[in-house]
Design an enzyme around this catalytic site. Sequence first.
Site, PDB file in Angstrom:
ATOM      1  CE1 TYR A  35      49.877 -18.353  10.994  1.00 53.16           C
ATOM      2  CE2 TYR A  35      48.351 -16.809  12.000  1.00 53.16           C
ATOM      3  CZ  TYR A  35      48.942 -17.346  10.873  1.00 53.16           C
ATOM      4  OH  TYR A  35      48.573 -16.885   9.637  1.00 53.16           O
ATOM      5  NE  ARG A  54      42.905 -22.760  11.265  1.00 51.73           N
ATOM      6  CZ  ARG A  54      42.451 -21.615  10.777  1.00 51.73           C
ATOM      7  NH1 ARG A  54      42.013 -21.539   9.531  1.00 51.73           N
ATOM      8  NH2 ARG A  54      42.439 -20.516  11.519  1.00 51.73           N
ATOM      9  NE  ARG A 106      70.241 -21.059  11.678  1.00 50.72           N
ATOM     10  CZ  ARG A 106      70.562 -21.712  10.562  1.00 50.72           C
ATOM     11  NH1 ARG A 106      71.571 -22.567  10.567  1.00 50.72           N
ATOM     12  NH2 ARG A 106      69.879 -21.520   9.459  1.00 50.72           N
ATOM     13  CG  HIS A 108      68.601 -26.757   8.804  1.00 54.88           C
ATOM     14  ND1 HIS A 108      69.781 -26.121   9.074  1.00 54.88           N
ATOM     15  CD2 HIS A 108      68.001 -26.041   7.828  1.00 54.88           C
ATOM     16  CE1 HIS A 108      69.906 -25.062   8.307  1.00 54.88           C
ATOM     17  NE2 HIS A 108      68.833 -24.987   7.538  1.00 54.88           N
ATOM     18  CE  LYS A 153      45.656 -18.997  11.225  1.00 55.79           C
ATOM     19  NZ  LYS A 153      45.716 -18.162  10.029  1.00 55.79           N
ATOM     20  CD  GLU A 185      44.838 -19.940   1.069  1.00 53.84           C
ATOM     21  OE1 GLU A 185      43.947 -19.867   1.926  1.00 53.84           O
ATOM     22  OE2 GLU A 185      45.871 -20.617   1.232  1.00 53.84           O
ATOM     23  CG  LEU A 209      44.470 -21.896   6.648  1.00 54.98           C
ATOM     24  CD1 LEU A 209      45.676 -22.610   7.225  1.00 54.98           C
ATOM     25  CD2 LEU A 209      44.289 -20.557   7.330  1.00 54.98           C
TER      26      LEU A 209
HETATM   27  N1  PLP Z   1      43.945 -18.297   4.016  1.00 55.85           N
HETATM   28  C1  PLP Z   1      45.084 -17.867   4.591  1.00 55.85           C
HETATM   29  C2  PLP Z   1      46.363 -18.037   3.844  1.00 55.85           C
HETATM   30  C3  PLP Z   1      45.072 -17.261   5.851  1.00 55.85           C
HETATM   31  O1  PLP Z   1      46.209 -16.862   6.424  1.00 55.85           O
HETATM   32  C4  PLP Z   1      43.826 -17.093   6.509  1.00 55.85           C
HETATM   33  C5  PLP Z   1      43.754 -16.484   7.833  1.00 55.85           C
HETATM   34  O2  PLP Z   1      44.681 -15.943   8.351  1.00 55.85           O
HETATM   35  C6  PLP Z   1      42.659 -17.527   5.867  1.00 55.85           C
HETATM   36  C7  PLP Z   1      42.750 -18.144   4.630  1.00 55.85           C
HETATM   37  C8  PLP Z   1      41.312 -17.380   6.521  1.00 55.85           C
HETATM   38  O3  PLP Z   1      41.194 -18.296   7.569  1.00 55.85           O
HETATM   39  P1  PLP Z   1      40.249 -18.016   8.813  1.00 55.85           P
HETATM   40  O4  PLP Z   1      38.865 -17.908   8.281  1.00 55.85           O
HETATM   41  O5  PLP Z   1      40.443 -19.206   9.688  1.00 55.85           O
HETATM   42  O6  PLP Z   1      40.713 -16.740   9.435  1.00 55.85           O
END
Ligand code: PLP
Length: 289
Positions: A35, A54, A106, A108, A153, A185, A209
Amino acid sequence: MNAKDIVYVNGSFVPRAEARVSVEDRGFVFGDGVYEVLRVINGRPFATRFHNDRLRRSLEGIRISLKGSDNPERFVEIGKELLRQNALVDGEATLYMQVTRGASTRAHNFPAAETEPTVYISAARFTPYKDLAESGAVAITLPDQRWGRCDLKTLNLLPNVLASQIAKEKGAFEAMLIRDGIVTEGTRTNFFGVIDGVLRTHPLNNHILPGITRSVLRDLAHQVSIDLDESPIKVDEIPRLSELFLTGTTTDVMPVVTLDGKTVGKGRPGSLTRQLQKVLAESLASGSD
Ligand code: PLP
């Protein structure tokens, strides 16, 4: 819910209440999808190239191929149409885009190659955290219990969801995650900290991320001659933080003034944080895409 509330699912614009996906959708059954969330100001999605890159990378990372004319650029155009249909072309809004591996009995392993990915896009009104951005937020630290590809993501957000809930129950805005003695993070944010006057953030690798706001801010910091050291912050360096802030598409630059019950720096947003809040706000307002 906004007045019209039209969403896009698999080629159709439909009222949200009438939108349907199969119970066999792999997003529903396995969290098998990816997403994006984009910030929109006055009808203009922000930093679309970063988001498109991304999304492409996330799709490749979990081996989903879009079919026909579908591509991230097209999703942004669909998003703009949703903004129009939902009367969201003025002020602040967000776009949500999700692609799953589609619906199939379903199992895997991947479904047959001809299975169409499910594409869902929606738009929503958004209100930035103005007061908290002014006063600063409370955060806690928790163990990072996520998998080894946090750079993708994906919809598999269970460790993030659980940590975020614990943070909420403790009255904190965010949980900052610790892996092997390093702050990686937040559950939905990246972070920057200042130690001995140097701005630092976690380097890009599979443990975080690659946040779009992180990238935008890195460029902006460079433009205003603030050096950025992309080296990890260790847990035992936390007491030395003079400033700390979180970044995200819907979080902007959010100062953290209390971490695990202890005051960060002087207990109020610091000068580098304020400067970067300002340059990000200017960049958002300028509508760069
Ligand atoms: N880290 C994680 C785990 C996230 O889910 C997000 C955004 O949802 C971010 C960092 C920040 O990313 P962005 O600046 O692209 O929103």
